[in-house]
Design an enzyme around this catalytic site. Sequence first.
Site, PDB file in Angstrom:
ATOM      1  CE  LYS A 199      -7.436   2.965  10.492  1.00  0.00           C
ATOM      2  NZ  LYS A 199      -7.343   1.934   9.405  1.00  0.00           N
ATOM      3  CE1 TYR A 205      -3.694   2.495  13.411  1.00  0.00           C
ATOM      4  CE2 TYR A 205      -4.871   3.104  15.411  1.00  0.00           C
ATOM      5  CZ  TYR A 205      -4.760   2.316  14.275  1.00  0.00           C
ATOM      6  OH  TYR A 205      -5.718   1.368  14.011  1.00  0.00           O
ATOM      7  CG  LEU A 216      -2.036  -1.055   1.291  1.00  0.00           C
ATOM      8  CD1 LEU A 216      -3.163  -0.611   2.215  1.00  0.00           C
ATOM      9  CD2 LEU A 216      -2.621  -1.423  -0.053  1.00  0.00           C
ATOM     10  CB  ALA A 239      -4.540  -0.509   8.780  1.00  0.00           C
TER      11      ALA A 239
END
Length: 303
Positions: free
Chosen positions: A128, A124, A36, A59
Amino acid sequence: MKILVTGKNGQVGQALQASLADLGEIIALDRAELDLTDLDAVRTVIRSLRPELIINAAAYTAVDQAEKEEALAFRINAEAPRVMAEEARELAIPLIHYSTDYVFDGSKEGAWVEDDQPAPLSAYGRSKLAGEQAIGDSGAAYLIFRTSWVYGLAGKNFLLTMLRLAQEKKELSIVHDQIGAPTWSHTIAEATSDVVRQMMSTSQPAEYVASHGGIYHLVAGGQTTWHDFAQKIFAHESVVHKPVLHPITTDQYPLPASRPKNSVLDTTKFQQTFCSLPQWDEALAQCQQQYLLQSIAVSQKVS
Ligand SMILES: NC(=O)c1ccc[n+]([C@@H]2O[C@H](COP(=O)([O-])OP(=O)(O)OC[C@H]3O[C@@H](n4cnc5c(N)ncnc54)[C@H](OP(=O)(O)O)[C@@H]3O)[C@@H](O)[C@H]2O)c1
């Protein structure tokens, strides 16, 4: 239905493969097959596979490491989902994506609802939240499921860490002043597959998702602390050595990334729109029962 699942070896990615198995052709890709961080590869792979649904279970989840690697976390958690959403829009297919309780600062008294103002405390959480916003701005038909405290029988998680520590330690100090809902990866996968089933029962899945589109909280019911979660894990019959637990405060266990004190997410919207969700302790008991059966099967094979 041809379903592209990213994060093949992650907790949710693995559980999804099992739960979605009967629903179509599942193309699950791991990091080696689709990295990714390579945004061109994300575009190329989606264009060549031409899936009918994308489920992004990949993720950057190393919460503490993200404090030092914020740019990398943003690339994986925000930029790559933005590209997925753009490609989903072009193909007129839906995108299902997962987000986190860490978009909130934990200051609320009650459970967080979807419209509450996010204010992440960590890199983080910021990455997100940026992912949520990028998908929301893309014009794609999307569902974002915010979840929390994910555990299961595969991957890195609190349950497996506690089971390992139970073998190694007689006493453990566990944080007692953060509340949330431990959520079994299987619960997330089963709920997701329920949504996919409902989507497939309509002639226009993208329109179904567009009309129900947005952010939902998908966590198990109830709430607990990390300390009480550990206590519940050790109470199960499968745990032979049960360490003595000491409650401590977050300040006594400093970590690079700040965590929300209150991570409890209200799931009324998800349950009213899609399906019911189990209580966290009932799901944990089922998961530990599965662990016990697996352990027995392994020991029978060995003997
Ligand atoms: N874990 C939690 O407690 C928690 C809580 C709230 C929300 N969530 C969200 O729930 C979703 C699923 O999380 P999870 O618990 O299943 O996470 P996980 O077990 O850490 O899995 C994440 C997956 O993403 C993959 N990945 C990481 N970087 C990648 C890259 N550059 N290219 C391709 N794949 C990459 C990992 O690959 P490798 O296997 O190669 O490392 C791994 O398979 C995520 O959106 C997460 O933010 C998780």
